[in-house]
Design a protein around this motif. Structure first.
Motif, PDB file in Angstrom:
ATOM      1  N   ALA A  30     -30.286  -7.191  44.709  1.00  0.00           N
ATOM      2  CA  ALA A  30     -30.303  -6.924  46.175  1.00  0.00           C
ATOM      3  C   ALA A  30     -30.497  -5.467  46.462  1.00  0.00           C
ATOM      4  CB  ALA A  30     -29.153  -7.381  46.919  1.00  0.00           C
ATOM      5  N   GLN A  31     -29.614  -4.752  45.548  1.00  0.00           N
ATOM      6  CA  GLN A  31     -29.554  -3.294  45.454  1.00  0.00           C
ATOM      7  C   GLN A  31     -31.160  -2.679  45.187  1.00  0.00           C
ATOM      8  OE1 GLN A  31     -26.539  -1.134  43.238  1.00  0.00           O
ATOM      9  NE2 GLN A  31     -27.363   0.937  43.750  1.00  0.00           N
ATOM     10  N   LYS A  62     -40.213  -2.553  48.110  1.00  0.00           N
ATOM     11  CA  LYS A  62     -40.906  -3.105  49.476  1.00  0.00           C
ATOM     12  C   LYS A  62     -42.392  -3.024  49.637  1.00  0.00           C
ATOM     13  CE  LYS A  62     -36.678  -2.512  51.890  1.00  0.00           C
ATOM     14  NZ  LYS A  62     -36.196  -4.064  52.132  1.00  0.00           N
ATOM     15  N   ARG A  69     -33.825  -3.153  47.682  1.00  0.00           N
ATOM     16  CA  ARG A  69     -33.841  -2.046  49.024  1.00  0.00           C
ATOM     17  C   ARG A  69     -34.509  -0.936  48.774  1.00  0.00           C
ATOM     18  NH1 ARG A  69     -28.057  -4.064  49.574  1.00  0.00           N
ATOM     19  NH2 ARG A  69     -27.663  -2.058  47.897  1.00  0.00           N
ATOM     20  N   ASN A  70     -34.887  -0.902  47.650  1.00  0.00           N
ATOM     21  CA  ASN A  70     -35.632   0.489  47.332  1.00  0.00           C
ATOM     22  C   ASN A  70     -37.018   0.347  47.976  1.00  0.00           C
ATOM     23  OD1 ASN A  70     -37.837   2.207  45.927  1.00  0.00           O
ATOM     24  ND2 ASN A  70     -35.979   2.815  44.923  1.00  0.00           N
ATOM     25  N   ARG A  71     -37.515   1.227  48.677  1.00  0.00           N
ATOM     26  CA  ARG A  71     -38.723   1.356  49.346  1.00  0.00           C
ATOM     27  C   ARG A  71     -40.009   1.182  48.675  1.00  0.00           C
ATOM     28  NH1 ARG A  71     -41.707   6.399  49.947  1.00  0.00           N
ATOM     29  NH2 ARG A  71     -40.729   8.114  48.810  1.00  0.00           N
TER      30      ARG A  71
END
Length: 251
Positions: free
Chosen positions: A241-242, A250, A245-247
């Motif tokens: 999950a961490q 994404k 979250r990195n752009r």
């Protein structure tokens, strides 16, 4: 599956890697590809096997010659988007890539064109060179190394283990991982990699998702997997999950 203090080499599609292994035909193609890739992928390393007229072909027992040229990609974050290349001595590069420190492992991502024999031969040379450097440096208990394969699905890990331990042949490996059905690109092109790892007793690690599970996710998302299957692919949900979250993930 892989010790944390190991040197881990992963073979995967060229577009997914910031370390590019290329079989381009000319120096201009090499430089142009590096600049385009640097814009898309950020800082990395370009390694070309194509400059045969400029670089001597390596002898397996000769640590002073190499069959590739290497460059550091220096990205340009300005509006000009004009990245540049800095030459790196190939032997120095393999020395750097072969090192791990303390209990912290390292990973080397080798991109490829699946149908390029040159790419696969270069990957095999990288593996051999890194193994050679680590052996010469006498890493002791830290001298662990493995090669991860995008080409083989995780359900066939035992087949890879049997191949490295010389229990099955090249042809049996091809048959038992269902190569023609699940990967389809030329098996013979990858043989230099497989045979190098078998000769040096370097574990091969299956990395690709099982086709059956991929179909479930494509149809229903991650909820389509059972808890056990999801645990197989995501053993650390918080860490995943961490990471997600990195752009960069994404995009």
């Amino acid at each position: 599956m892989v010790s944390l203090n190991a040197c881990f080499i992963t073979l995967l599609t060229i577009a997914e890697s910031c370390t590019l292994v290329s079989a381009l035909s000319t120096r201009r193609d090499v430089l142009g590809s590096a600049l385009r890739s640097a814009t898309a992928a950020g800082s990395g390393v370009l390694v070309s096997s194509s400059l045969s007229s400029l670089v001597p072909i390596a002898n397996a027992d000769d640590d002073t010659t190499t069959a590739f040229s290497s460059y550091r990609i220096n990205p340009d974050a300005s509006s000009k988007l004009d990245p540049t290349l800095t030459p790196i001595d190939p032997n120095k590069l393999t020395q750097i890539l072969s090192k791990t420190s303390g209990n912290h492992g390292g990973a080397v991502w080798l991109g490829e064109h699946h149908n390029s024999v040159k790419d696969h031969k270069l990957q095999a040379q990288f593996i051999q060179k890194i193994h050679q450097h680590r052996k010469q440096q006498q890493f002791g208990s830290n001298n662990k190394m493995a090669v991860g394969l995008e080409m083989v699905q995780v359900q066939f890990q035992q087949v890879l283990d049997a191949y490295i331990s010389k229990q099955i042949s090249d042809d049996e490996l091809k048959e038992q991982v269902q190569w023609e059905k699940r990967w389809s690109w030329s098996f013979e092109g990858y043989l230099p990699i497989f045979q190098t790892c078998r000769q040096l007793n370097i574990p091969l690690i299956a990395l690709n998702v099982d086709s059956e599970d991929l179909g479930l996710v494509e149809a229903n998302g991650l909820p389509g997997l059972s808890r056990d299957k999801l645990q197989k692919y995501v053993p650390d949900p918080n860490g995943f999950a961490q990471f997600a979250r990195n752009r960069y993930y994404k995009t």
